[in-house]
Scaffold this motif. Structure first.
Motif, PDB file in Angstrom:
ATOM      1  N   GLY A 242       0.577  -1.088   0.074  1.00 21.22           N
ATOM      2  CA  GLY A 242       0.168  -0.046  -0.018  1.00 21.22           C
ATOM      3  C   GLY A 242       0.800   1.206  -0.024  1.00 21.22           C
ATOM      4  O   GLY A 242       0.214   2.488  -0.020  1.00 21.22           O
ATOM      5  N   ALA A 243       2.102   1.201  -0.207  1.00 20.33           N
ATOM      6  CA  ALA A 243       3.150   2.469  -0.265  1.00 20.33           C
ATOM      7  C   ALA A 243       2.948   3.342  -1.563  1.00 20.33           C
ATOM      8  O   ALA A 243       3.238   4.252  -1.395  1.00 20.33           O
ATOM      9  CB  ALA A 243       4.503   1.790   0.236  1.00 20.33           C
ATOM     10  N   GLY A 244       2.466   2.423  -2.440  1.00 21.40           N
ATOM     11  CA  GLY A 244       2.265   3.096  -3.910  1.00 21.40           C
ATOM     12  C   GLY A 244       3.257   2.704  -4.998  1.00 21.40           C
ATOM     13  O   GLY A 244       3.339   3.264  -6.013  1.00 21.40           O
ATOM     14  N   LYS A 245       3.974   1.446  -4.640  1.00 22.14           N
ATOM     15  CA  LYS A 245       5.030   0.782  -5.653  1.00 22.14           C
ATOM     16  C   LYS A 245       4.106   0.653  -6.797  1.00 22.14           C
ATOM     17  O   LYS A 245       4.573   1.236  -8.002  1.00 22.14           O
ATOM     18  CB  LYS A 245       5.711  -0.370  -5.227  1.00 22.14           C
ATOM     19  N   THR A 246       3.016  -0.076  -6.767  1.00 23.92           N
ATOM     20  CA  THR A 246       2.314  -0.710  -7.960  1.00 23.92           C
ATOM     21  C   THR A 246       1.637   0.761  -8.919  1.00 23.92           C
ATOM     22  O   THR A 246       1.687   0.717  -9.990  1.00 23.92           O
ATOM     23  CB  THR A 246       1.428  -1.499  -7.520  1.00 23.92           C
ATOM     24  N   THR A 247       1.116   1.572  -7.839  1.00 22.34           N
ATOM     25  CA  THR A 247       0.804   2.852  -8.683  1.00 22.34           C
ATOM     26  C   THR A 247       1.862   3.375  -9.439  1.00 22.34           C
ATOM     27  O   THR A 247       1.557   3.957 -10.558  1.00 22.34           O
ATOM     28  CB  THR A 247      -0.044   3.643  -7.599  1.00 22.34           C
ATOM     29  N   LEU A 248       3.174   3.422  -8.939  1.00 19.28           N
ATOM     30  CA  LEU A 248       4.150   4.139  -9.644  1.00 19.28           C
ATOM     31  C   LEU A 248       4.413   3.325 -10.856  1.00 19.28           C
ATOM     32  O   LEU A 248       4.524   3.816 -11.901  1.00 19.28           O
ATOM     33  CB  LEU A 248       5.121   4.154  -8.614  1.00 19.28           C
ATOM     34  N   VAL A 249       4.562   2.000 -10.683  1.00 23.53           N
ATOM     35  CA  VAL A 249       4.727   1.161 -12.019  1.00 23.53           C
ATOM     36  C   VAL A 249       3.800   1.253 -12.960  1.00 23.53           C
ATOM     37  O   VAL A 249       4.075   1.140 -14.239  1.00 23.53           O
ATOM     38  CB  VAL A 249       5.031  -0.241 -11.630  1.00 23.53           C
ATOM     39  N   LYS A 250       2.521   1.331 -12.426  1.00 20.67           N
ATOM     40  CA  LYS A 250       1.360   1.291 -13.529  1.00 20.67           C
ATOM     41  C   LYS A 250       1.298   3.004 -14.401  1.00 20.67           C
ATOM     42  O   LYS A 250       0.723   2.618 -15.458  1.00 20.67           O
ATOM     43  CB  LYS A 250      -0.062   0.880 -12.830  1.00 20.67           C
ATOM     44  N   ILE A 251       1.506   3.632 -13.360  1.00 25.43           N
ATOM     45  CA  ILE A 251       1.934   5.105 -14.023  1.00 25.43           C
ATOM     46  C   ILE A 251       2.745   5.083 -15.291  1.00 25.43           C
ATOM     47  O   ILE A 251       2.749   5.352 -16.345  1.00 25.43           O
ATOM     48  CB  ILE A 251       1.845   6.094 -13.161  1.00 25.43           C
ATOM     49  N   ILE A 252       3.921   4.348 -14.867  1.00 27.97           N
ATOM     50  CA  ILE A 252       4.997   4.306 -15.930  1.00 27.97           C
ATOM     51  C   ILE A 252       4.618   3.707 -17.363  1.00 27.97           C
ATOM     52  O   ILE A 252       4.905   4.170 -18.116  1.00 27.97           O
ATOM     53  CB  ILE A 252       6.391   3.741 -15.107  1.00 27.97           C
ATOM     54  N   ALA A 253       3.865   2.697 -16.859  1.00 27.71           N
ATOM     55  CA  ALA A 253       3.493   1.635 -18.226  1.00 27.71           C
ATOM     56  C   ALA A 253       2.080   2.461 -18.825  1.00 27.71           C
ATOM     57  O   ALA A 253       1.714   1.989 -19.687  1.00 27.71           O
ATOM     58  CB  ALA A 253       2.905   0.470 -17.612  1.00 27.71           C
ATOM     59  N   GLY A 254       1.659   3.506 -18.169  1.00 27.74           N
ATOM     60  CA  GLY A 254       0.614   4.160 -18.672  1.00 27.74           C
ATOM     61  C   GLY A 254      -0.849   3.503 -18.614  1.00 27.74           C
ATOM     62  O   GLY A 254      -1.785   3.859 -19.279  1.00 27.74           O
ATOM     63  N   LEU A 255      -0.838   2.729 -17.386  1.00 32.53           N
ATOM     64  CA  LEU A 255      -2.267   2.193 -17.253  1.00 32.53           C
ATOM     65  C   LEU A 255      -3.038   3.122 -16.046  1.00 32.53           C
ATOM     66  O   LEU A 255      -4.121   2.870 -16.030  1.00 32.53           O
ATOM     67  CB  LEU A 255      -1.820   0.838 -16.386  1.00 32.53           C
ATOM     68  N   ILE A 256      -2.060   4.083 -15.595  1.00 37.51           N
ATOM     69  CA  ILE A 256      -2.996   4.913 -14.541  1.00 37.51           C
ATOM     70  C   ILE A 256      -2.506   6.255 -15.105  1.00 37.51           C
ATOM     71  O   ILE A 256      -1.441   6.573 -15.398  1.00 37.51           O
ATOM     72  CB  ILE A 256      -2.751   4.536 -12.999  1.00 37.51           C
ATOM     73  N   GLU A 257      -3.594   7.224 -14.874  1.00 39.13           N
ATOM     74  CA  GLU A 257      -3.220   8.587 -15.460  1.00 39.13           C
ATOM     75  C   GLU A 257      -2.797   9.292 -13.918  1.00 39.13           C
ATOM     76  O   GLU A 257      -3.722   9.372 -13.123  1.00 39.13           O
ATOM     77  CB  GLU A 257      -4.559   9.235 -16.067  1.00 39.13           C
ATOM     78  N   PRO A 258      -1.865   9.891 -13.819  1.00 38.14           N
ATOM     79  CA  PRO A 258      -1.571  10.646 -12.567  1.00 38.14           C
ATOM     80  C   PRO A 258      -2.400  12.095 -12.505  1.00 38.14           C
ATOM     81  O   PRO A 258      -2.859  12.471 -13.498  1.00 38.14           O
ATOM     82  CB  PRO A 258       0.084  11.103 -12.581  1.00 38.14           C
ATOM     83  N   ASP A 259      -2.647  12.355 -11.167  1.00 37.15           N
ATOM     84  CA  ASP A 259      -3.372  13.689 -11.039  1.00 37.15           C
ATOM     85  C   ASP A 259      -2.580  14.697 -11.391  1.00 37.15           C
ATOM     86  O   ASP A 259      -2.752  15.921 -12.015  1.00 37.15           O
ATOM     87  CB  ASP A 259      -3.736  13.786  -9.752  1.00 37.15           C
ATOM     88  N   LYS A 260      -1.114  14.709 -10.976  1.00 38.08           N
ATOM     89  CA  LYS A 260      -0.086  15.483 -11.396  1.00 38.08           C
ATOM     90  C   LYS A 260       1.153  14.998 -11.771  1.00 38.08           C
ATOM     91  O   LYS A 260       1.453  13.954 -11.427  1.00 38.08           O
ATOM     92  CB  LYS A 260       0.218  16.716 -10.141  1.00 38.08           C
ATOM     93  N   GLY A 261       2.089  15.756 -12.388  1.00 38.53           N
ATOM     94  CA  GLY A 261       3.408  15.576 -12.808  1.00 38.53           C
ATOM     95  C   GLY A 261       3.300  14.631 -14.112  1.00 38.53           C
ATOM     96  O   GLY A 261       2.319  14.357 -14.757  1.00 38.53           O
ATOM     97  N   HIS A 262       4.440  14.055 -14.477  1.00 42.89           N
ATOM     98  CA  HIS A 262       4.626  13.699 -15.833  1.00 42.89           C
ATOM     99  C   HIS A 262       5.754  12.475 -15.607  1.00 42.89           C
ATOM    100  O   HIS A 262       6.619  12.576 -14.891  1.00 42.89           O
ATOM    101  CB  HIS A 262       4.847  14.450 -16.810  1.00 42.89           C
ATOM    102  N   VAL A 263       5.579  11.562 -16.650  1.00 43.69           N
ATOM    103  CA  VAL A 263       6.630  10.535 -16.798  1.00 43.69           C
ATOM    104  C   VAL A 263       7.207  10.762 -18.432  1.00 43.69           C
ATOM    105  O   VAL A 263       6.410  11.039 -19.419  1.00 43.69           O
ATOM    106  CB  VAL A 263       6.156   9.165 -16.855  1.00 43.69           C
ATOM    107  N   ARG A 264       8.549  11.048 -18.410  1.00 45.00           N
ATOM    108  CA  ARG A 264       9.115  11.245 -19.878  1.00 45.00           C
ATOM    109  C   ARG A 264      10.115  10.066 -20.228  1.00 45.00           C
ATOM    110  O   ARG A 264      11.109  10.097 -19.420  1.00 45.00           O
ATOM    111  CB  ARG A 264       9.729  12.591 -19.754  1.00 45.00           C
TER     112      ARG A 264
END
Lengths: 257, 305
Positions: free
Chosen positions: B43-65
């Motif tokens: 629940g720390a946020g690891k999977t959310t981070l990985v899924k944002i990098i993979a484009g499965l989750i859209e972040p509220d703020k920030g970007h992956v480049r």
């Protein structure tokens, strides 16, 4: 997308070949249902009654209904199956657009689906002695039926992607499809033709039934309405699935039950 | 690929029950050929981070480049990335090893001919030759996971994201997977991997990113991370009870007692052994190697902060 179409067709064929019982069971069940309906109607009507081309109309309607049920259920059921297997994330990470990919999948499974329906048509024709009137021009309204039904199937997949359950819609959907296929909306007074034209599947299904059963010769206008109705509902289905994919990404719900 | 740049990522999950902050202003970068291991509690946020990098989750703020490409939903970005997600099989159970590789190769944008060539290469690279024609459902969990990683690499991506890739995998397959990841990183592939198996992290990671409650609290080289708590030293276990006189001598050498362990600084090693002699030593470990301990200490630091 052509390579994808080929490997997806191959995948569906391999699964059909390795696990044929699931597909063949469908043909057997729908044949039994029809025999039940046919024998029951004959019994009620009495031994001396001949159904004439009304029987052909019923058979054409029944077959079209079967075509639509498979196409309607396909995208939503495949999507939930991929979610259960943990494949859906991989589909979303693919460079292919998810909505376009799902739409393509319908067509890669179409030949197989229609092959099973053809077997059913042969069995029903042998049982009832009915002969439908097959002509090349009927491809147009048939394409309209396929496209419009696929559009509804894609819309259902869009709902499944967000709601994660679709069984209730698929069950009720079968009866809705039956009414869309067999109801002669075009004969509902002065607005009937317009109402039919904007109702999904109906103009194409009604036209095709009359072509198959009565040998009806359709005008260009009727053919265009039947095909146009299909194209509009298909594109609407693709668009809804695209919107649902974007929403699922925002809600972080791709693949999450 | 030159670099994956993650800047100011934030994501909050909202439901009728309230809002949960999954990521809070996370920034990090991953270079070509580097393996960054993301650590954190459930629940720390690891999977959310990985899924944002993979484009499965859209972040509220920030970007992956990724090499200047900022939208993970774009086809060009996705051709550069491979992914294996936690708890998923990531493969079609009813297809064989080769058929899975061929299918996903095309799904990732390869032509049918190229997908077949790559499928053959991946079968050899991941030592799946003997299981080439085996339906995936009949593979062991370890083999399935090896196949999933092979599939994620079939289109030659420059960035690989792996969420708990060794979960439930037997030791033989873990070692094989670790060797494959090392080879990929040496070939220039950037890898982001989450894992709760610290022995795996120790084997593969170049850098460690520690996430606590959605916040990135450390981004350090593995050596710096390991040294951050234990500053060197050893842990020793002795089979027999230590008498009072020896305990006093050991305390004078800086030994800390934590039943059944004795912890002491690196320079006291031989003096401690002289005092202990002839009691039988059952275990002697370099504290620097104890990633679990460092992890727990660092997590504790931030829980108390």
């Amino acid at each position: 997308m052509l390579s994808m179409f080929l490997v997806e067709s191959k995948r569906q064929w391999l699964i059909f070949k390795r696990y044929p019982v699931e597909s063949i069971a469908g043909v057997v069940i729908f044949t039994i249902i029809f025999i039940g309906l046919f024998a029951g109607s004959k019994y009620l009507a009495g031994a001396g009654v001949h159904f004439g081309n009304r029987l052909d109309l019923v058979i054409a309607g029944y077959i079209l209904w079967l075509v639509t049920t498979g196409l309607f259920a396909g995208p939503g059921a495949l999507l939930l199956e991929d979610t259960r297997l943990g494949i859906i994330e991989q589909l979303f990470v693919s460079p292919l657009n998810f909505a376009a990919f799902t739409a393509m999948r319908i067509f890669s499974g179409l030949v197989q689906h229609l092959l099973l329906i053809a077997i059913l048509v042969v069995i029903i024709s042998l049982i009832t002695g009915s002969r439908l009137d097959y002509r090349w021009i009927e491809i147009l309204p048939f394409a309209g039926v396929i496209l419009a039904t696929s559009g509804l199937g894609l819309a259902t997949a869009a709902y499944a992607l967000l709601a994660k359950q679709v069984s209730a819609i698929l069950s009720i959907g079968q009866f809705v499809l039956l009414s869309l296929v067999v109801t002669p909306i075009q004969s509902f007074g002065v607005w009937g033709a317009w109402l039919s034209a904007i109702t999904p599947i109906n103009p194409a299904a009604q036209l095709l039934q009359h072509q198959l059963a009565d040998g009806y010769s359709a005008g260009n206008g009727e053919l265009m309405v039947a095909l146009g109705n299909g194209v509009v509902y298909f594109l609407a289905g693709v668009y809804l699935l695209e919107l649902a994919s974007r929403r699922a990404r925002r809600l972080a719900s791709v693949g999450q039950f | 690929m030159r670099e994956l740049e993650i800047a100011g990522l934030s994501k909050t999950y909202r439901s009728s029950g309230g809002a949960v902050v999954a990521l809070d202003d996370i920034s990090l970068n991953v270079r070509r050929g580097e393996i960054v291991s993301v650590l954190g509690l459930n629940g720390a946020g690891k999977t959310t981070l990985v899924k944002i990098i993979a484009g499965l989750i859209e972040p509220d703020k920030g970007h992956v480049r990724l090499d200047g490409m900022e939208d993970p939903t774009r086809s060009r970005y996705r051709k550069c990335i491979g992914a294996v997600f936690e708890g998923n099989r990531n493969i079609y159970w009813r297809l064989t090893t080769f058929e899975n590789l061929e299918y996903f190769g095309v799904l990732r944008g390869l032509s049918l001919k190229r997908a077949r060539e790559r499928a053959n290469q991946m079968v050899s690279l991941f030592q799946l030759d003997s299981k080439r024609s085996t339906v995936a459902a009949h593979l062991s969990r370890g083999m399935q996971q090896r196949l999933a990683v092979a599939i994620s690499m079939v289109h030659e991506p420059e960035l690989l994201v792996l969420d708990e890739p060794t979960l439930g995998v037997d030791i033989e397959n873990v070692i094989s997977l670790v060797a494959s990841l090392k080879a990929l990183s040496q070939a220039g592939v950037a890898i982001v991997v989450t894992s709760h198996q610290f022995d795996v992290v120790k084997m593969v990671a170049d850098r460690i990113a520690l996430i606590v409650a959605g916040r990135l609290v450390a981004l350090e080289s593995k050596a710096e991370f390991l040294a951050s708590v234990n500053k060197g030293g050893y842990s020793m276990q002795v089979r027999e009870p230590i008498d009072g006189a020896r305990v006093d001598q050991l305390r004078a050498l800086g030994v800390r007692f934590e039943e059944p362990w004795l912890h002491f600084p690196e320079q006291a090693l031989y003096a401690v052994m002289d005092v202990i002699r002839p009691l039988p030593i059952t275990s002697l470990n370099s504290i620097e190697d104890d990633l679990t301990k460092v992890f727990l200490e660092r997590i504790k630091d931030h829980a108390h902060a």
